[in-house]
Design a protein around this motif. Structure first.
Motif, PDB file in Angstrom:
ATOM      1  N   ALA A  55       0.845  -1.190   0.000  1.00  0.00           N
ATOM      2  CA  ALA A  55       0.000   0.000   0.000  1.00  0.00           C
ATOM      3  C   ALA A  55       0.878   1.235   0.000  1.00  0.00           C
ATOM      4  O   ALA A  55       1.968   1.232   0.590  1.00  0.00           O
ATOM      5  CB  ALA A  55      -0.935   0.008   1.199  1.00  0.00           C
ATOM      6  N   LYS A  72       4.238   1.554  -7.196  1.00  0.00           N
ATOM      7  CA  LYS A  72       4.180   2.776  -6.390  1.00  0.00           C
ATOM      8  C   LYS A  72       4.837   3.945  -7.124  1.00  0.00           C
ATOM      9  O   LYS A  72       4.358   5.081  -7.063  1.00  0.00           O
ATOM     10  CB  LYS A  72       4.855   2.548  -5.044  1.00  0.00           C
ATOM     11  N   LEU A 103       2.415   5.326  -9.666  1.00  0.00           N
ATOM     12  CA  LEU A 103       1.377   6.169  -9.076  1.00  0.00           C
ATOM     13  C   LEU A 103       1.906   7.516  -8.625  1.00  0.00           C
ATOM     14  O   LEU A 103       1.143   8.482  -8.509  1.00  0.00           O
ATOM     15  CB  LEU A 103       0.719   5.446  -7.903  1.00  0.00           C
ATOM     16  N   SER A 123      -5.062   4.584 -15.914  1.00  0.00           N
ATOM     17  CA  SER A 123      -6.441   4.495 -15.416  1.00  0.00           C
ATOM     18  C   SER A 123      -7.473   4.641 -16.524  1.00  0.00           C
ATOM     19  O   SER A 123      -8.673   4.451 -16.283  1.00  0.00           O
ATOM     20  CB  SER A 123      -6.683   5.575 -14.357  1.00  0.00           C
ATOM     21  N   ASP A 162      -7.826   0.970 -10.419  1.00  0.00           N
ATOM     22  CA  ASP A 162      -7.636   2.110 -11.321  1.00  0.00           C
ATOM     23  C   ASP A 162      -6.300   2.041 -12.058  1.00  0.00           C
ATOM     24  O   ASP A 162      -5.775   3.049 -12.495  1.00  0.00           O
ATOM     25  CB  ASP A 162      -7.757   3.431 -10.565  1.00  0.00           C
ATOM     26  N   SER A 221      -3.486  -1.433  -9.098  1.00  0.00           N
ATOM     27  CA  SER A 221      -3.692  -0.512  -7.983  1.00  0.00           C
ATOM     28  C   SER A 221      -5.185  -0.413  -7.738  1.00  0.00           C
ATOM     29  O   SER A 221      -5.988  -0.546  -8.657  1.00  0.00           O
ATOM     30  CB  SER A 221      -3.103   0.873  -8.285  1.00  0.00           C
ATOM     31  N   ASP A 270      -8.129   1.720  -5.001  1.00  0.00           N
ATOM     32  CA  ASP A 270      -8.400   2.693  -3.945  1.00  0.00           C
ATOM     33  C   ASP A 270      -9.672   2.330  -3.191  1.00  0.00           C
ATOM     34  O   ASP A 270     -10.657   1.852  -3.785  1.00  0.00           O
ATOM     35  CB  ASP A 270      -8.576   4.094  -4.532  1.00  0.00           C
ATOM     36  N   THR A 276     -11.751   3.658   0.851  1.00  0.00           N
ATOM     37  CA  THR A 276     -11.677   4.595   1.965  1.00  0.00           C
ATOM     38  C   THR A 276     -11.918   3.881   3.288  1.00  0.00           C
ATOM     39  O   THR A 276     -12.732   2.951   3.377  1.00  0.00           O
ATOM     40  CB  THR A 276     -12.689   5.739   1.812  1.00  0.00           C
ATOM     41  N   THR A 279      -8.081   7.710   2.341  1.00  0.00           N
ATOM     42  CA  THR A 279      -8.050   6.866   1.148  1.00  0.00           C
ATOM     43  C   THR A 279      -6.829   5.962   1.208  1.00  0.00           C
ATOM     44  O   THR A 279      -5.705   6.424   1.392  1.00  0.00           O
ATOM     45  CB  THR A 279      -7.987   7.717  -0.128  1.00  0.00           C
ATOM     46  N   THR A 328      -4.529   3.282  -0.877  1.00  0.00           N
ATOM     47  CA  THR A 328      -4.211   2.840  -2.239  1.00  0.00           C
ATOM     48  C   THR A 328      -3.374   1.578  -2.164  1.00  0.00           C
ATOM     49  O   THR A 328      -2.237   1.596  -1.693  1.00  0.00           O
ATOM     50  CB  THR A 328      -3.443   3.928  -3.007  1.00  0.00           C
ATOM     51  N   VAL A 364      -1.327  -1.513  -3.914  1.00  0.00           N
ATOM     52  CA  VAL A 364      -0.538  -1.817  -5.106  1.00  0.00           C
ATOM     53  C   VAL A 364      -0.131  -3.280  -5.002  1.00  0.00           C
ATOM     54  O   VAL A 364       0.522  -3.677  -4.027  1.00  0.00           O
ATOM     55  CB  VAL A 364       0.720  -0.938  -5.214  1.00  0.00           C
TER      56      VAL A 364
END
Length: 411
Positions: A70, A216, A219, A229, A254, A271, A273, A275, A280, A282, A284
């Motif tokens: 993450a 990572k 992103l 995405s 995404d 990846s 996402d 909440t 949030t 993310t 990976v």
């Protein structure tokens, strides 16, 4: 003068002098006690309890190998399989993209410079087609922006575009490979080797842990993150291209890149996402060596859903929670309390411990900072000031004058 009179006068003088001396001594004592620093009282502290959460059980497929991490968390959260370096197919194109964007940066909304396609690029198309590699159409003389050329390479996973872009940015594939290998070393990606720009060669290989770090890095690049995405893109001359990542939009996915060869099997660097409270998260992750992309996508969906509950927002302290008590020697009291609330996003059974510290206080006003509350959450620290609830005021001259023992005991 008779001796009796002289004695009387002397006695009177001694009495006056003695009285003056007493007055002087009392005045000095009063001045000293009035000016003396008050003794500071140490707080009696209550330490916060350690917080524990159950470990998260991830759902991994029974084949291949993979890892998941993450953003903001070091390393990986979990892994499955041997973790050795294996062929990664078209995930290699993410390395190509990162190295290219290091050399020719692109802002998230920027088109970038033109990439002109020539007869040589048409020949590259046919060469890749002959190797049964994935391609996107090329017309000699067509012009795409740098962003459009990246969309052509990444969405339909066009091997020929990866070669064209390497030639455009570095002059040749060999020159690109030299730069890319240095880039891998600079980023500590020691488990990764590359033999080409596209991953068609089984010599382009990596470990799941390295691929999580590569994801990572993708992103962190806004332009690249936005491209991976996209479900589709419309390119001049060749029309609409479609992303091979069919998981986009499912389970919060995404990005990032598919890969498929006989040696690598079905692969996906992804990846996603979601909440937790107001935060949030993310993820990976990567799965390699799948049988088909349909089964791989289903496996990744189950993996993501098994990981999500492992992230929890825990309360570290409430505002006003008491962690220390003060009691002055002149009978006043106060409390060391948390200045505000604090919480932390915690993964799985990450240890959470806290330590309260407070300085001794003589006099203090309500709200004065007297210490701190420091929580260790894995490798991170969350700190909250401790403030005085209540007032420790000067007891006044009466107490000072009558309590010299307490006032000067520590001197």
């Amino acid at each position: 003068m008779p001796s009796a009179s002289r004695s009387t006068i002397l006695r009177r003088r001694f009495a006056v002098l003695g009285g003056l001396l007493v007055v002087i001594l009392l005045g000095g004592y009063f001045a000293t006690t009035s000016a003396a620093a008050l003794p500071a009282s140490a707080a009696t502290l209550t330490q916060p309890a350690a917080l524990t959460q159950p470990a998260t059980a991830m759902v991994w497929p029974g084949i291949g190998e993979g890892a998941i991490g993450a953003v903001g968390y070091d390393g990986v959260l979990g892994s499955s399989g041997s973790q050795a370096a294996v062929p990664i197919a078209s995930i290699t194109k993410m390395i190509t993209s990162l190295v290219l964007l290091d050399a020719k940066p692109l802002a998230v909304t920027e088109a970038g410079p033109d990439v002109k396609f020539t007869d040589a690029d048409v020949q590259i198309y046919y060469d890749v087609l002959a190797q049964d590699g994935s391609v996107a159409p090329v017309v000699s003389g067509m012009v795409l922006s740098q962003r459009q050329a990246l969309e052509g390479m990444l969405l339909p996973s066009a091997n020929n575009y990866s070669i064209t872009l390497a030639n455009w940015a570095f002059g040749s594939v060999d020159a690109y490979l030299k730069v890319a290998r240095a880039w891998l070393t600079d980023h500590g990606l020691t488990g990764t080797t590359i033999a080409d720009t596209s991953g068609l060669s089984p010599g382009s290989a990596s470990t799941p842990a390295d691929l999580v770090e590569i994801g990572k890095l993708v992103l962190k690049n806004p332009a690249l993150a936005s491209i991976v995405s996209e479900k589709t893109a419309v390119l001049p001359t060749i029309g609409t291209v479609t992303n091979t990542n069919e998981m986009l939009g499912d389970h919060g996915v995404d990005g990032i890149k598919t890969g498929t060869t006989d040696e690598a099997g079905a692969c996906l660097l992804f990846s996603a996402d979601f909440t937790v409270g107001e935060t949030t998260v993310t993820l990976v992750g990567v799965l390699l060596g799948g049988t088909t992309h349909d089964t791989l996508d289903a496996d990744i969906g189950r993996l993501i859903e098994s990981v999500k509950p492992g992230f929890r927002e825990v309360t570290l302290t409430e505002a006003g929670a008491a962690y220390g008590a003060y009691a002055s020697v002149w009978g006043q009291s106060g409390t060391a309390v948390a200045a505000g609330p604090a919480s932390a996003l915690v993964w799985s059974d990450t240890a959470v411990t806290g330590v309260a510290t407070a300085r001794p206080v003589g006099v203090g006003a309500d709200g004065d900072t007297v210490g701190s509350l420091d929580f260790t959450v894995g490798t991170k620290t969350v700190s909250v000031p401790l403030v005085l609830d209540g007032t420790l005021s000067d007891p006044g001259p009466g107490w000072r004058f009558t309590h010299p023992g307490e006032l000067f005991a520590s001197r």
